[in-house]
Design a protein around this motif. Structure first.
Motif, PDB file in Angstrom:
ATOM      1  N   ILE A  63       0.614  -1.330   0.050  1.00 15.34           N
ATOM      2  CA  ILE A  63      -0.011   0.135   0.171  1.00 15.34           C
ATOM      3  C   ILE A  63       0.942   1.025   0.035  1.00 15.34           C
ATOM      4  CG2 ILE A  63      -1.466   1.259   1.255  1.00 15.34           C
ATOM      5  CD1 ILE A  63      -2.970  -1.359   2.344  1.00 15.34           C
ATOM      6  N   ALA A  64       1.785   1.139   0.840  1.00 21.12           N
ATOM      7  CA  ALA A  64       2.721   2.458   0.755  1.00 21.12           C
ATOM      8  C   ALA A  64       3.773   2.502  -0.238  1.00 21.12           C
ATOM      9  CB  ALA A  64       3.734   2.232   2.077  1.00 21.12           C
ATOM     10  N   ARG A  65       3.951   1.566  -1.115  1.00 14.35           N
ATOM     11  CA  ARG A  65       4.702   1.688  -2.326  1.00 14.35           C
ATOM     12  C   ARG A  65       3.761   2.441  -3.318  1.00 14.35           C
ATOM     13  NH1 ARG A  65       5.158  -2.993  -5.606  1.00 14.35           N
ATOM     14  NH2 ARG A  65       6.508  -2.517  -7.568  1.00 14.35           N
ATOM     15  N   GLN A  66       2.608   1.758  -3.252  1.00 14.42           N
ATOM     16  CA  GLN A  66       1.710   2.351  -4.511  1.00 14.42           C
ATOM     17  C   GLN A  66       1.266   3.676  -4.061  1.00 14.42           C
ATOM     18  OE1 GLN A  66       1.026   0.678  -7.161  1.00 14.42           O
ATOM     19  NE2 GLN A  66       0.041   2.410  -7.825  1.00 14.42           N
ATOM     20  N   ARG A  67       1.108   4.086  -2.827  1.00 15.73           N
ATOM     21  CA  ARG A  67       0.676   5.732  -2.667  1.00 15.73           C
ATOM     22  C   ARG A  67       1.896   6.459  -2.690  1.00 15.73           C
ATOM     23  NH1 ARG A  67      -3.278   5.248   2.569  1.00 15.73           N
ATOM     24  NH2 ARG A  67      -4.939   3.846   1.299  1.00 15.73           N
ATOM     25  N   TYR A  68       3.071   6.018  -2.556  1.00 14.18           N
ATOM     26  CA  TYR A  68       4.365   6.911  -2.900  1.00 14.18           C
ATOM     27  C   TYR A  68       4.323   7.055  -4.206  1.00 14.18           C
ATOM     28  CZ  TYR A  68       6.156   7.491   1.543  1.00 14.18           C
ATOM     29  OH  TYR A  68       6.436   7.866   2.981  1.00 14.18           O
TER      30      TYR A  68
END
Length: 188
Positions: free
Chosen positions: A136-141
């Motif tokens: 999730i964090a990777r995609q949002r970044y």
């Protein structure tokens, strides 16, 4: 002897313990092991079990991106404490296996089987949480236009999971083996 099948289980539990210790001392303690890297190589932000680059060491943290600072994601960072717990369980399984191998006794292999299964379950849950949280964090970044990639800690955790699976299987096979040596026939 069939009981020697438990010996590889000792090695696999030790390997899993070492891998999980590496993951547990990730960023901010050790900069070479991390779950997620954000930004260019020169000024890269990395996330670990107990914090991120430049933060203090503590359980649970907030991401630097405001779109990631939800209560759910903050609570998921608290569950990263499962990595050191799994490392401890792997160490206990290793010690039980070592005691069983040194004394050549079935109880060590049985206890190693039980504790390695618990360590394997804990590591599996930790790996699933890693992939969800940092996915999730990777995609949002990436949606914010920043470069982000998975780190090596995700794959070290997966390696520990595979090692614990192999350790569990070999310990289970070894606990059904023969533990008494053959006695020589008595000649009168």
């Amino acid at each position: 002897m069939a009981a020697r099948a438990a010996y590889p289980g000792v090695f696999f539990c030790f390997a899993a313990m070492v891998l999980l210790i590496f993951v547990s001392v990730a960023v901010p303690t050790w900069d070479k092991v991390f779950f997620l890297s954000v930004g260019p190589k020169v000024d890269q932000l990395r996330y670990g079990v107990f914090g991120f680059t430049g933060s203090s060491t503590h359980v649970g943290y907030r991401f630097t991106n405001d779109r990631l600072n939800s209560t759910i994601l903050h609570n998921l960072t608290k569950t990263l404490i499962l990595h050191p717990i799994a490392a401890g369980l792997s160490g206990i399984a290793f010690l039980f296996g070592l005691c069983g191998a040194a004394n050549f006794h079935r109880s060590g292999a049985i206890m190693m089987t039980l504790v390695s299964s618990l360590a394997m379950l804990t590591t599996f849950v930790a790996w699933i949480i890693d992939m969800i949280l940092f996915g999730i964090a990777r995609q949002r970044y990436r949606n914010a236009g920043e470069e982000s990639q998975y780190g090596n800690a995700n794959w070290l955790t997966l390696g520990a999971l595979v090692a614990l699976l192999l350790g569990f299987c070999t310990a289970a096979c070894g606990s059904f083996g023969r533990y008494r040596s053959r006695r020589d026939p008595v000649v009168y």
